[in-house]
Structure formats: C-alpha cells, structure tokens
Design a protein around this motif. Sequence first.
Motif, PDB file in Angstrom:
ATOM      1  N   GLN A   1       1.135  -1.125   0.430  1.00  0.00           N
ATOM      2  CA  GLN A   1       0.000  -0.104   0.311  1.00  0.00           C
ATOM      3  C   GLN A   1       0.682   0.715  -0.283  1.00  0.00           C
ATOM      4  O   GLN A   1       1.899   0.880   1.286  1.00  0.00           O
ATOM      5  CB  GLN A   1      -0.744   0.178   1.402  1.00  0.00           C
TER       6      GLN A   1
ATOM      7  N   LYS B   1      -4.198   7.353  -2.812  1.00  0.00           N
ATOM      8  CA  LYS B   1      -3.541   6.361  -1.848  1.00  0.00           C
ATOM      9  C   LYS B   1      -3.705   4.680  -3.093  1.00  0.00           C
ATOM     10  O   LYS B   1      -4.322   5.090  -4.078  1.00  0.00           O
ATOM     11  CB  LYS B   1      -4.469   5.533  -0.556  1.00  0.00           C
TER      12      LYS B   1
ATOM     13  N   ASP C   1      -3.046   0.359  -3.575  1.00  0.00           N
ATOM     14  CA  ASP C   1      -3.483  -0.307  -3.194  1.00  0.00           C
ATOM     15  C   ASP C   1      -2.689  -1.666  -4.145  1.00  0.00           C
ATOM     16  O   ASP C   1      -3.765  -1.662  -4.782  1.00  0.00           O
ATOM     17  CB  ASP C   1      -4.478  -0.695  -2.041  1.00  0.00           C
TER      18      ASP C   1
END
Length: 146
Positions: free
Chosen positions: A34, A43, A45
């Motif tokens: 991540q 963000k 992942d």
Amino acid sequence: MNTNQRQRYQQVILSHARKPQHKGKTNLIHRQNQGENSFCGDKVDLTLMLDETETIIEDIKFEGAGCALCLASADLMAGAVKGKNASEALLMVEDFRKMVIGETEFQAPLEKLNIMQSVAKFPMRVKCVTLAWHTLKGALAGEEKI
C-alpha cells in the motif's frame, strides 16, 4: 504542448482514471503493498500474482483513491509490467522516474507511458504519478504494508 497534444493527454489520463483496466485484486495474492501520498491523500493498494518461480508478474491489480493522474498512472503501470519479470519491472520503476522528470523516454512498445512526461513541468504532481511505481517497488521487495 499544442492543443492536439493537450487533448490527447487529457483523453488518455481521463480514460485510464475513469475506466481502469487493472482495477481490483488479483485472484491469488503473492505480493501486496500500500502506498500513500500524505501530502495530497492519494492511496494505492497493489496486489500481484506471480508465477510458480515468483519471478514473473502474471497479474497485477490496484485499488485506490486519488487524483486522475495517480489512478491513470497506476493503470498504465499495471499494463506495462504485467508479464514482465520482477527485475525488469524494478528497472522500469527507475526508468519511469527518470522519464517523469524529463531525463529519458520510453521506446516501443512502452511509449504510451511517455504521456506522463508533461508532469515534469509540475514538480508537485511528480509524486502523484510515481506513487504506484514506488508501491510496486515495495511489493516486489516484499515490503508488505497493509
């Protein structure tokens, strides 16, 4: 950048950001990582499915939230490294970083990645487009962050 180049740039970025081809999680997860850009909140992942020797990236998917540049870059990256061996993918991470800051360009068949070159004019956006690539580097190094 002329008007046609700007329109093409916007079309590619928006297409990959709105309808990514590599979104989700891989069927089997051999590596994951991540990444987060605390400055802007992007963000990513990543999950990777490797072959039985754990050297070839058989599949790569991402989930995340962030700006169009971040998401488009993650999708372009996934498409570019799928099927590559891990050491080749790690070299691509460094090549991408150099390309984004204007030091080099990708050649065929990876020239589509060069769409991100214009980010060099906006240093604050470099982190947006390199986040997924740095996250890939961590996943391949076994730096799982969940």
